[in-house]
Design an enzyme around this catalytic site. Structure first.
Site, PDB file in Angstrom:
ATOM      1  N   ASP A  10       0.733  -1.143  -0.017  1.00 36.87           N
ATOM      2  CA  ASP A  10      -0.097  -0.071  -0.118  1.00 36.87           C
ATOM      3  C   ASP A  10       0.967   1.159   0.054  1.00 36.87           C
ATOM      4  O   ASP A  10       2.231   1.202   0.160  1.00 36.87           O
ATOM      5  CB  ASP A  10      -0.903   0.027   1.243  1.00 36.87           C
ATOM      6  CG  ASP A  10      -1.758   1.183   1.233  1.00 36.87           C
ATOM      7  OD1 ASP A  10      -2.109   1.661   0.193  1.00 36.87           O
ATOM      8  OD2 ASP A  10      -1.929   1.746   2.331  1.00 36.87           O
ATOM      9  N   SER A  11       0.143   2.208  -0.320  1.00 37.78           N
ATOM     10  CA  SER A  11       1.053   3.748  -0.363  1.00 37.78           C
ATOM     11  C   SER A  11       1.376   3.906   1.131  1.00 37.78           C
ATOM     12  O   SER A  11       2.047   5.234   1.340  1.00 37.78           O
ATOM     13  CB  SER A  11       0.102   4.734  -0.764  1.00 37.78           C
ATOM     14  OG  SER A  11      -1.091   4.996  -0.045  1.00 37.78           O
ATOM     15  N   TYR A  42      -0.559   8.380  -2.505  1.00 36.91           N
ATOM     16  CA  TYR A  42      -0.888   8.069  -4.076  1.00 36.91           C
ATOM     17  C   TYR A  42      -1.583   8.683  -4.673  1.00 36.91           C
ATOM     18  O   TYR A  42      -1.646   8.977  -6.022  1.00 36.91           O
ATOM     19  CB  TYR A  42      -0.823   6.439  -4.548  1.00 36.91           C
ATOM     20  CG  TYR A  42       0.498   5.623  -3.992  1.00 36.91           C
ATOM     21  CD1 TYR A  42       1.565   6.180  -3.448  1.00 36.91           C
ATOM     22  CD2 TYR A  42       0.492   4.294  -4.305  1.00 36.91           C
ATOM     23  CE1 TYR A  42       2.643   5.132  -3.402  1.00 36.91           C
ATOM     24  CE2 TYR A  42       1.388   3.281  -4.349  1.00 36.91           C
ATOM     25  CZ  TYR A  42       2.514   3.895  -4.082  1.00 36.91           C
ATOM     26  OH  TYR A  42       3.626   3.094  -3.682  1.00 36.91           O
ATOM     27  N   GLY A  43      -2.734   9.121  -4.103  1.00 38.10           N
ATOM     28  CA  GLY A  43      -3.840   9.645  -4.610  1.00 38.10           C
ATOM     29  C   GLY A  43      -3.627  10.994  -5.278  1.00 38.10           C
ATOM     30  O   GLY A  43      -4.633  11.397  -6.039  1.00 38.10           O
ATOM     31  N   CYS A  73      -4.270  -0.881  -1.965  1.00 36.78           N
ATOM     32  CA  CYS A  73      -4.454   0.272  -2.406  1.00 36.78           C
ATOM     33  C   CYS A  73      -5.482   0.653  -3.417  1.00 36.78           C
ATOM     34  O   CYS A  73      -5.277   0.234  -4.669  1.00 36.78           O
ATOM     35  CB  CYS A  73      -3.075   0.785  -2.625  1.00 36.78           C
ATOM     36  SG  CYS A  73      -2.944   2.600  -3.110  1.00 36.78           S
ATOM     37  N   ASN A  74      -6.443   1.133  -3.275  1.00 37.56           N
ATOM     38  CA  ASN A  74      -7.534   1.539  -4.246  1.00 37.56           C
ATOM     39  C   ASN A  74      -6.675   2.301  -5.399  1.00 37.56           C
ATOM     40  O   ASN A  74      -7.190   1.965  -6.397  1.00 37.56           O
ATOM     41  CB  ASN A  74      -8.731   2.270  -3.556  1.00 37.56           C
ATOM     42  CG  ASN A  74      -9.477   1.543  -2.664  1.00 37.56           C
ATOM     43  OD1 ASN A  74      -9.108   1.327  -1.481  1.00 37.56           O
ATOM     44  ND2 ASN A  74     -10.640   1.145  -2.912  1.00 37.56           N
ATOM     45  N   THR A  75      -5.921   3.230  -5.110  1.00 36.68           N
ATOM     46  CA  THR A  75      -5.619   4.176  -6.115  1.00 36.68           C
ATOM     47  C   THR A  75      -4.725   3.224  -6.946  1.00 36.68           C
ATOM     48  O   THR A  75      -4.586   3.497  -8.410  1.00 36.68           O
ATOM     49  CB  THR A  75      -4.802   5.451  -5.683  1.00 36.68           C
ATOM     50  OG1 THR A  75      -5.666   5.969  -4.902  1.00 36.68           O
ATOM     51  CG2 THR A  75      -4.021   6.245  -6.589  1.00 36.68           C
ATOM     52  N   GLU A 151      -1.147   8.683   8.264  1.00 37.66           N
ATOM     53  CA  GLU A 151       0.388   8.528   8.117  1.00 37.66           C
ATOM     54  C   GLU A 151       1.156   8.950   9.187  1.00 37.66           C
ATOM     55  O   GLU A 151       2.069   8.407   9.611  1.00 37.66           O
ATOM     56  CB  GLU A 151       1.092   8.729   6.756  1.00 37.66           C
ATOM     57  CG  GLU A 151       0.459   7.802   5.550  1.00 37.66           C
ATOM     58  CD  GLU A 151       0.958   6.463   5.787  1.00 37.66           C
ATOM     59  OE1 GLU A 151       1.975   6.297   6.377  1.00 37.66           O
ATOM     60  OE2 GLU A 151       0.155   5.524   5.557  1.00 37.66           O
ATOM     61  N   CYS A 183     -10.604   4.004  -0.212  1.00 35.34           N
ATOM     62  CA  CYS A 183      -8.997   3.981   0.325  1.00 35.34           C
ATOM     63  C   CYS A 183      -8.770   2.849   1.399  1.00 35.34           C
ATOM     64  O   CYS A 183      -9.592   3.227   2.545  1.00 35.34           O
ATOM     65  CB  CYS A 183      -8.798   5.313   0.825  1.00 35.34           C
ATOM     66  SG  CYS A 183      -7.168   5.680   1.156  1.00 35.34           S
ATOM     67  N   HIS A 185      -6.902   3.430   3.750  1.00 36.68           N
ATOM     68  CA  HIS A 185      -6.624   3.705   4.910  1.00 36.68           C
ATOM     69  C   HIS A 185      -7.891   4.139   5.690  1.00 36.68           C
ATOM     70  O   HIS A 185      -7.867   4.497   7.005  1.00 36.68           O
ATOM     71  CB  HIS A 185      -6.126   5.335   4.714  1.00 36.68           C
ATOM     72  CG  HIS A 185      -4.701   5.236   4.362  1.00 36.68           C
ATOM     73  ND1 HIS A 185      -4.085   4.910   3.255  1.00 36.68           N
ATOM     74  CD2 HIS A 185      -3.240   5.523   5.219  1.00 36.68           C
ATOM     75  CE1 HIS A 185      -2.611   4.761   3.187  1.00 36.68           C
ATOM     76  NE2 HIS A 185      -2.438   5.355   4.430  1.00 36.68           N
TER      77      HIS A 185
END
Length: 263
Positions: A10-11, A42-43, A73-75, A151, A183, A185
């Protein structure tokens, strides 16, 4: 290959919400998790940047012995997974906003989607949304700044509460009964989201579905670990501050290792 590991990236730390579902369903599998926190979020990046970062993460997971890779990660899924599948032979599991179940189950015919700009603007997201939301009012909201606060370990901060209230303004006074989290997160914000909406809506994320799909693909390929003598080893890598990652997975009582590496 049966004894190799489930690789997850993931990001940042958000994809641990997906890892927890996978670990709960497949506790005897070894897992490796990459938190690319140094490049989060990443978004807000271009598609080319997202593909490049996803390729980098994939190469590292393969070096570490991944038999399957979960793009948590969706993005990254919506922008890069098709390219990854073309380039690498390892099976990939992606994560997309759960638009379909929300649209099918909504009684008010109004649903909200909280996601990053990178997900909402992707071709794959647009295609999925158009496929399942005919006759449904969809209110898309960008969660700008939420990933950065998570984060930074500020999930419970006043700054987070204030930002959430501001972001969710477009969803107030709307008759929505489902909120889709786009997302990985964002599941860590579910208690705050429920408080904001006074538990009046159903919140959907993709964690359980991703875990089930991971198990299904491993079983189909004959790569499912059937050695039930001991729980799998869980190793987490971060290229930024590992303390945030360790704190967010701490409620899971099983043994795990958190390491800082450059990748």
């Amino acid at each position: 290959m049966v004894n190799n590991k489930i690789g997850i990236f993931d990001s940042g730390v958000g994809g641990t919400s997906i890892w927890k579902e996978i670990h709960e369903l497949l506790p005897f599998e070894d897992t490796i998790y990459l938190a690319d926190s140094a490049n989060a979020p990443y978004g807000i990046k271009t598609r080319e940047e997202i593909i490049s970062l996803s390729r980098k993460n994939t190469i590292k997971l393969l070096e570490l012995g991944a038999k399957i890779i979960v793009v948590a990660c969706n993005t990254a899924t919506t922008n890069a997974i098709l390219e990854l599948r073309k380039e690498f032979e390892v099976p990939f599991i992606g994560i997309e906003p759960a638009i379909k179940p929300a649209a099918l189950k909504s009684k008010t015919k109004t649903i909200g989607i909280l996601a990053t700009k990178g997900t909402l603007s992707s071709h794959l997201f647009t295609k999925t949304s158009e496929l399942y939301t005919q006759g449904i009012k969809v209110i898309e909201v960008e969660g700008n700044g939420l990933v950065e606060l998570i984060e930074a370990g500020k999930i419970d901060s006043e700054e987070m509460k204030s930002l959430l209230r501001q972001i969710l303004i477009p969803l107030q006074e709307q008759p929505l009964d489902y909120l889709v989290l786009g997302c990985s997160h964002y599941p860590y914000l579910i208690p705050k989201l429920r408080a904001f909406f006074s538990n009046a809506i159903t919140i959907i994320d993709s964690g359980e579905a991703v875990a089930r799909q991971t198990k299904s693909i491993l079983d189909k390929l004959g790569k499912l670990n059937t050695n039930f003598q001991q729980k799998g080893e869980c190793v987490f890598y971060s290229n930024n501050n590992p303390a945030v990652l360790e704190k967010i997975i701490n409620p899971v009582k099983d043994q795990f290792q958190v390491k800082r590496i450059n990748f």
